[in-house]
Design a protein around this motif. Structure first.
Motif, short mmCIF file in Angstrom:
data_model
loop_
_atom_site.label_atom_id
_atom_site.label_comp_id
_atom_site.label_asym_id
_atom_site.label_seq_id
_atom_site.Cartn_x
_atom_site.Cartn_y
_atom_site.Cartn_z
N CYS A 141 7.50 -13.84 2.55
CA CYS A 141 6.16 -13.15 4.35
C CYS A 141 6.69 -11.35 3.92
O CYS A 141 6.13 -10.50 4.49
N SER A 142 8.29 -11.42 3.21
CA SER A 142 8.58 -9.90 3.51
C SER A 142 7.16 -9.52 2.44
O SER A 142 7.32 -7.97 2.65
N GLU A 143 7.02 -9.78 1.26
CA GLU A 143 6.06 -9.24 -0.04
C GLU A 143 4.91 -9.06 1.29
O GLU A 143 4.19 -7.87 0.48
N ILE A 144 5.10 -10.10 2.04
CA ILE A 144 3.35 -9.85 2.29
C ILE A 144 3.07 -8.53 3.33
O ILE A 144 2.13 -7.87 3.27
N ILE A 145 4.23 -8.50 4.04
CA ILE A 145 4.19 -7.52 5.12
C ILE A 145 4.32 -5.68 3.97
O ILE A 145 3.66 -4.80 4.38
N LEU A 146 5.07 -6.53 2.90
CA LEU A 146 5.31 -4.25 2.58
C LEU A 146 3.48 -4.31 1.34
O LEU A 146 3.78 -3.05 2.12
N ARG A 148 0.80 -5.30 2.72
CA ARG A 148 -0.11 -5.03 3.62
C ARG A 148 0.36 -3.45 4.35
O ARG A 148 -1.20 -2.52 4.24
N GLY A 149 1.13 -3.44 4.29
CA GLY A 149 1.17 -1.99 5.00
C GLY A 149 1.13 -0.85 3.28
O GLY A 149 0.75 -0.09 3.82
N LEU A 150 1.19 -1.19 2.12
CA LEU A 150 0.32 -0.21 1.02
C LEU A 150 -0.26 -0.34 1.63
O LEU A 150 -1.47 1.19 0.80
N LEU A 151 -1.42 -1.75 1.43
CA LEU A 151 -2.76 -0.79 1.36
C LEU A 151 -3.22 -0.10 2.73
O LEU A 151 -4.34 0.24 2.41
N ALA A 152 -2.67 -0.33 3.86
CA ALA A 152 -2.61 0.53 4.56
C ALA A 152 -3.08 2.04 4.53
O ALA A 152 -3.80 2.81 4.47
N GLU A 153 -2.18 2.32 3.79
CA GLU A 153 -1.75 3.49 3.05
C GLU A 153 -2.70 4.02 2.53
O GLU A 153 -2.93 5.21 2.39
N LEU A 154 -3.00 3.44 1.32
CA LEU A 154 -4.12 3.28 0.58
C LEU A 154 -5.51 3.58 0.79
O LEU A 154 -6.69 3.31 0.15
N TYR A 155 -5.02 2.96 2.36
CA TYR A 155 -6.76 3.23 3.14
C TYR A 155 -7.72 1.68 2.83
O TYR A 155 -9.22 1.63 3.01
N PHE A 156 -6.87 0.43 2.89
CA PHE A 156 -7.62 -0.49 2.50
C PHE A 156 -7.28 -1.58 3.40
O PHE A 156 -6.92 -2.70 2.97
N GLU A 158 -6.03 -4.59 5.75
CA GLU A 158 -6.25 -5.66 5.90
C GLU A 158 -6.76 -6.16 7.93
O GLU A 158 -5.70 -6.08 9.03
N THR A 159 -7.98 -7.01 7.92
CA THR A 159 -8.04 -6.94 9.37
C THR A 159 -7.62 -8.89 9.98
O THR A 159 -7.27 -8.77 10.66
N ASP A 160 -7.21 -9.36 8.67
CA ASP A 160 -8.13 -10.85 8.79
C ASP A 160 -6.18 -11.12 8.39
O ASP A 160 -5.71 -10.43 7.87
N PRO A 161 -5.89 -12.63 8.93
CA PRO A 161 -4.89 -12.58 8.12
C PRO A 161 -4.20 -12.96 7.02
O PRO A 161 -5.65 -13.27 6.81
N THR A 162 -3.50 -12.93 6.14
CA THR A 162 -3.29 -13.57 4.92
C THR A 162 -2.79 -15.01 5.45
O THR A 162 -1.30 -15.15 5.87
N PRO A 163 -3.10 -15.54 4.22
CA PRO A 163 -3.29 -16.65 4.43
C PRO A 163 -1.85 -16.95 3.34
O PRO A 163 -1.46 -15.87 1.73
N LEU A 164 -0.82 -17.97 3.92
CA LEU A 164 0.08 -18.47 3.08
C LEU A 164 0.68 -19.96 2.64
O LEU A 164 0.72 -20.84 3.52
#
Length: 195
Positions: A141-146, A148-156, A158-164
């Protein structure tokens, strides 16, 4: 690695000169950057750098033969790849024969492309497979949060939840319990699937 083989610190004779062992394991650790398939085996042999034994060197040579035989394989990133994350986690409960610590493992895919992974011995002994799996899911989960933040900074973004994806029913029940997760579910924006 051979199936069901547990490497131990005290089994077999010590190497007279451990420098070759350390160099080979160091090279293999570096190789895991692009070769996920050897991460678990390399993690197993890297814990014996202080006092390597002949059996440990045999395992290292076996890993090297595997790498030589699969040199044409690697990570591929398709050009038509989606930007949706998916994560898989698992733990090998009490698998270290010497310390009884579990092994954590997870990998994150961006579409069909593998972008992040880890295989590491946990720093504490877990009392159950549920506890071990729950720790692994927490790290994932910590990696997912990291990411998702990186993708947001790159303008990608995520609006859908990330499956684990996890395979321990008890750990899944704990993470999906509305009493424990209610306040965190919206902020994490993820959901857990059973495989």
């Amino acid at each position: 690695m051979e199936l069901n083989v547990k490497l131990r610190k005290e089994k077999d004779d010590l190497l007279a000169d451990p420098s070759l062992y350390r160099k080979l394991v160091g090279s293999l650790v570096y190789l895991t950057i692009t070769r996920l398939n050897i991460s678990f085996a390399v993690q197993q042999v890297s814990q014996f750098l202080q006092t390597p034994r002949h059996l440990h060197l045999v395992v290292v040579h076996r890993i090297i033969r595997y790498v030589q035989g699969t040199s044409t394989r690697g990570l591929f990133f398709p050009t038509s790849n989606s930007t949706h994350l998916a994560t898989y986690s698992d733990a090998d409960w009490a698998s270290c024969a010497d310390t009884r610590c579990s092994i954590t493992g997870w990998c994150v895919f961006l579409g069909d492309a593998l972008i992040s992974w880890k295989s590491k011995k946990q720093d504490r002994v877990s009392k159950s497979s549920t506890e071990s799996e729950y720790r692994t899911m927490s790290l994932a989960c910590s990696e997912i949060i990291l990411l998702r933040g990186l993708l947001a900074e790159l303008y990608f973004s995520e609006t859908d939840p990330t499956p684990l994806h996890a395979d321990n029913t008890s750990a899944i029940k704990i993470t999906t319990n509305p009493i424990y997760i209610k306040s965190y579910k919206s902020s994490l924006n993820l959901f857990v699937l059973q495989d």
